[in-house]
Design an enzyme around this catalytic site. Sequence first.
Site, short mmCIF file in Angstrom:
data_model
loop_
_atom_site.label_atom_id
_atom_site.label_comp_id
_atom_site.label_asym_id
_atom_site.label_seq_id
_atom_site.Cartn_x
_atom_site.Cartn_y
_atom_site.Cartn_z
N CYS A 134 0.80 -1.01 -0.04
CA CYS A 134 -0.07 -0.04 0.04
C CYS A 134 0.92 1.33 0.00
O CYS A 134 1.62 1.64 1.24
CB CYS A 134 -0.86 -0.01 1.34
SG CYS A 134 -1.74 1.50 1.31
N CYS A 140 -0.57 4.49 2.15
CA CYS A 140 -0.64 4.45 3.61
C CYS A 140 -0.32 2.94 4.06
O CYS A 140 0.67 2.55 3.83
CB CYS A 140 -2.10 4.86 4.15
SG CYS A 140 -3.24 4.31 3.26
N SER A 141 -1.21 2.04 4.54
CA SER A 141 -0.94 0.84 4.91
C SER A 141 -2.29 0.01 4.99
O SER A 141 -2.43 -0.73 5.65
CB SER A 141 -0.09 0.62 5.99
OG SER A 141 -0.88 1.48 7.06
N CYS A 142 -2.99 0.23 3.55
CA CYS A 142 -4.61 -0.46 3.59
C CYS A 142 -4.33 -1.92 3.70
O CYS A 142 -3.23 -2.54 3.11
CB CYS A 142 -5.30 -0.01 2.50
SG CYS A 142 -5.55 1.48 2.30
#
Lengths: 198, 87
Positions: free
Chosen positions: A106, A109-111
């Site tokens: 991701c 961000c950090s989905c």
Amino acid sequence: MTSDHHHHPAEPAPVERRVAALEQLLTDRGLVPPGFVDAINRAYEQDIGPRNGAKVVARAWVDPEYRQRLLTDSTAAIAELGYGGHEGDHMQVVENTADVHNVVVCTLCSCYPWPVLGLPPAWYKDPPYRARMVREPRALLAEMGCDVQDDVEIAVWDSSAEQRYLVLPQRPPGTDGLSEQELAELVTRDAMIGVARL
Amino acid sequence: MSGLQDVGVPRRNGELAFDAPWQPRAFGMAASLVETRFDRDWEPFRTRLIAAVAADQDRPYWESWAVALEDLLLAHGLLAAEDLQSL
């Protein structure tokens, strides 16, 4: 006070000190066994969530019709097994083959598909992982212990809030005699992110 | 019987949303107690959390979580008021 004092960490917030003191007290009193909070956090990171994803993968390995549904409407197929919810919406399962290895990142961000994979590993959120997996996936995968043969294409999937990816690893050879449950135990979180092969 | 999914833990793009290292500690403490003392039922904690959030809606979520944790320990006699005052 030195000239670089502003680089020092801020004083712990009152709540931070209080929570630390509470954990110490609970541990001292035996209300929380030593190491149990760490174990719980690891369980949520590694054990609970990824097991859901592993069951999805194992089902797809043993049931060709399920596999087809999983690849065409991933969210619905995952929901068939009882997993989902807000964070499991908009899933897309991408299938590893002899020619393609998939890996998920991701970049913004950090989905992360929490209901099937649990808590994300710490490195998943690291900017270097996010940047390098796009720029030089083969080198980064090799560094992470995942060697992808030169003739296998690497497909990098960028997760977002609108689309979250789960890698369907290839069923390991020599597993014909295993039950679905035994197969699920072979499936790791990292394999479903695509940074490991089974 | 309530599970964690009933507690409404904040998530950001699907993951548990922690902004500081003490927050997963507070999460883990509650999860530990639910596991070892409440037979995996989140409901007693959940009701405390709802009350803590309602009591101060401007308070950051995980701070309310920490308050709910203390309330739970006190209400179930696991810790005494003096214990909490000494923190």
